[in-house]
Design a protein around this motif. Sequence first.
Motif, mmCIF file in Angstrom:
data_model
loop_
_atom_site.group_PDB
_atom_site.id
_atom_site.type_symbol
_atom_site.label_atom_id
_atom_site.label_comp_id
_atom_site.label_asym_id
_atom_site.label_seq_id
_atom_site.Cartn_x
_atom_site.Cartn_y
_atom_site.Cartn_z
ATOM 1 N N MET A 1 0.607 -1.304 0.418
ATOM 2 C CA MET A 1 0.134 0.410 -0.191
ATOM 3 C C MET A 1 0.658 1.662 -0.262
ATOM 4 O O MET A 1 1.874 1.230 0.456
ATOM 5 N N SER A 2 0.655 2.383 -1.092
ATOM 6 C CA SER A 2 1.498 3.481 -0.799
ATOM 7 C C SER A 2 1.125 4.337 -0.139
ATOM 8 O O SER A 2 0.256 3.875 1.014
ATOM 9 N N LEU A 3 1.957 4.609 1.214
ATOM 10 C CA LEU A 3 1.630 5.670 2.277
ATOM 11 C C LEU A 3 1.605 6.586 2.260
ATOM 12 O O LEU A 3 0.325 7.274 2.913
ATOM 13 N N THR A 4 1.655 7.494 0.882
ATOM 14 C CA THR A 4 0.847 8.992 0.990
ATOM 15 C C THR A 4 -0.247 9.052 -0.507
ATOM 16 O O THR A 4 -0.488 10.023 -0.513
ATOM 17 N N THR A 5 -0.928 8.360 -0.743
ATOM 18 C CA THR A 5 -1.527 8.231 -1.672
ATOM 19 C C THR A 5 -3.506 8.642 -1.634
ATOM 20 O O THR A 5 -3.497 8.558 -0.158
ATOM 21 N N THR A 6 -4.207 8.817 -2.431
ATOM 22 C CA THR A 6 -6.070 9.386 -2.344
ATOM 23 C C THR A 6 -6.527 8.286 -2.721
ATOM 24 O O THR A 6 -6.289 6.607 -2.854
ATOM 25 N N ASP A 7 -7.712 8.783 -1.920
ATOM 26 C CA ASP A 7 -8.551 7.325 -1.478
ATOM 27 C C ASP A 7 -9.325 7.221 -3.708
ATOM 28 O O ASP A 7 -9.298 6.224 -3.418
ATOM 29 N N ARG A 8 -8.757 8.552 -4.250
ATOM 30 C CA ARG A 8 -9.437 8.046 -5.539
ATOM 31 C C ARG A 8 -8.174 6.688 -6.131
ATOM 32 O O ARG A 8 -8.571 6.001 -6.380
ATOM 33 N N LYS B 1 9.419 -3.596 0.632
ATOM 34 C CA LYS B 1 9.484 -1.870 0.872
ATOM 35 C C LYS B 1 9.926 -1.134 1.058
ATOM 36 O O LYS B 1 10.251 0.403 0.800
ATOM 37 N N GLN B 2 11.562 -1.647 0.662
ATOM 38 C CA GLN B 2 12.372 0.091 0.499
ATOM 39 C C GLN B 2 11.970 0.637 -1.135
ATOM 40 O O GLN B 2 12.360 1.174 -0.620
ATOM 41 N N CYS B 3 11.331 -0.420 -1.891
ATOM 42 C CA CYS B 3 11.712 -0.206 -3.160
ATOM 43 C C CYS B 3 11.043 1.039 -3.341
ATOM 44 O O CYS B 3 9.837 2.154 -3.445
ATOM 45 N N GLU B 4 9.254 0.777 -2.911
ATOM 46 C CA GLU B 4 7.976 1.225 -2.276
ATOM 47 C C GLU B 4 8.534 2.391 -1.529
ATOM 48 O O GLU B 4 7.455 3.301 -2.292
ATOM 49 N N LEU B 5 9.025 3.116 -0.597
ATOM 50 C CA LEU B 5 9.549 3.734 0.087
ATOM 51 C C LEU B 5 10.314 4.702 -1.046
ATOM 52 O O LEU B 5 10.289 6.097 -0.843
ATOM 53 N N THR B 6 11.137 4.249 -1.961
ATOM 54 C CA THR B 6 11.770 5.130 -2.785
ATOM 55 C C THR B 6 11.140 5.758 -3.522
ATOM 56 O O THR B 6 11.327 7.344 -3.731
ATOM 57 N N ILE B 7 10.243 5.218 -3.915
ATOM 58 C CA ILE B 7 9.268 5.445 -5.445
ATOM 59 C C ILE B 7 8.448 6.499 -4.623
ATOM 60 O O ILE B 7 8.321 7.356 -5.266
#
Length: 390
Positions: free
Chosen positions: A1-8, A297-303
């Motif tokens: 799950m992306s940490l800072t994305t939106t509901d849409r 997880k590190q890749c997700e955070l870097t992206i």
Amino acid sequence: MSLTTTDRAMAIAADVEAFVRGVVVPYERDDRLGGHGPSDDLVTELRDKARSAGVLTPHILPDGSHLTQRETAAVLRRSGLSPLGPLACNTAAPDEGNMYLLGKVATAEQKARFLAPLVTGGARSAFFMTEPAEEGGAGSDPSMMRTTCRRDGEEWIISGRKRFITGAEGAKVGIVMAKSDDGACMFLVDLPDPAIRTTRVLDTIDSSMPGGHAEIDIVDLRVPTSQMLGASGEGFKYAQIRLSPARLSHCMRWLGLATRANEIAADYACRRTAFGKPLVDHEGVGFMLADNLIDLKQCELTIDWCAGVLDSGSLGTSESSMAKVAVSDALFRVADRCVQIMGGTGVSGDTIVEQAFREIRAFRIYDGPTEVHKWSLAKKIKRDWKAANA
């Protein structure tokens, strides 16, 4: 799950994931898959299904606006859960990057003629930049470009050779880079064109791109002045608009594929027994799966971090280089471990793990090899040091 994305974005991403897992994955054994990528009729069939499911070109909204980069990350990662997912959902390279570039630079008339068919999934595109290395042409160093263009009245005449042009076979829209007396230029062209000739399609380690990667001769191609993208001599500036988001989009899609490969490897390790217990209970295997979780997880955070930089309005040149190096190398480690965990099955075509390994290995070269990005970052370190000590 992306940490800072939106509901849409998460709603779109959930629809894309359901479509890829439920509809696209069964096509992974289709006999229309070949060494030079899926056939165009397979791509058309998948896109028709994506259109019906409401997930075609999901990163571009009905009003023509684009999701933010952080939102796009959530969506493209889900489309990448299958090697066919980005093709089906119209989020694949080079089309996704070309759509982004045209949305930023093209005139209204150019958008209607060249961008609209890409957004609707009715056409594929190709980006003609890379040239044969043995002829001293442009590759990681685009300033070495040898393809030339000269003005002749209300037309430009383009001649040169290109190589590793993804999807040129079957594409309907081309973006051709050439060098004028002013510098680099970009041109929009209709494909096919008799002046743009495929001499061969190369056999490469990857096999997910329709049309493969072609070697091209361009012989006295005539293009109306109205089809120049932007201004003469500004081509490298426009390339930078495209390249940073395109690098990050690669990271997003391959993160999805590596995630799926890890799911398959973890399922195998939990079901398969050896020496009296499941493979996952052997530290040599269990620890590899743990390392995969850490790398993913590190890749997700870097992206997410790099996407935030791009969303701030920055070109993100250095940040996208860092992300591309870190993510491509980490995802290759993940894919390699998945193959190792699964042993003989991992190197067979019985699952997509073997293909994921090949595709992600190529990713460490495409859009700039790891070493070129590190060299660019080292130059920035030196520039920053000089500035601080002036």
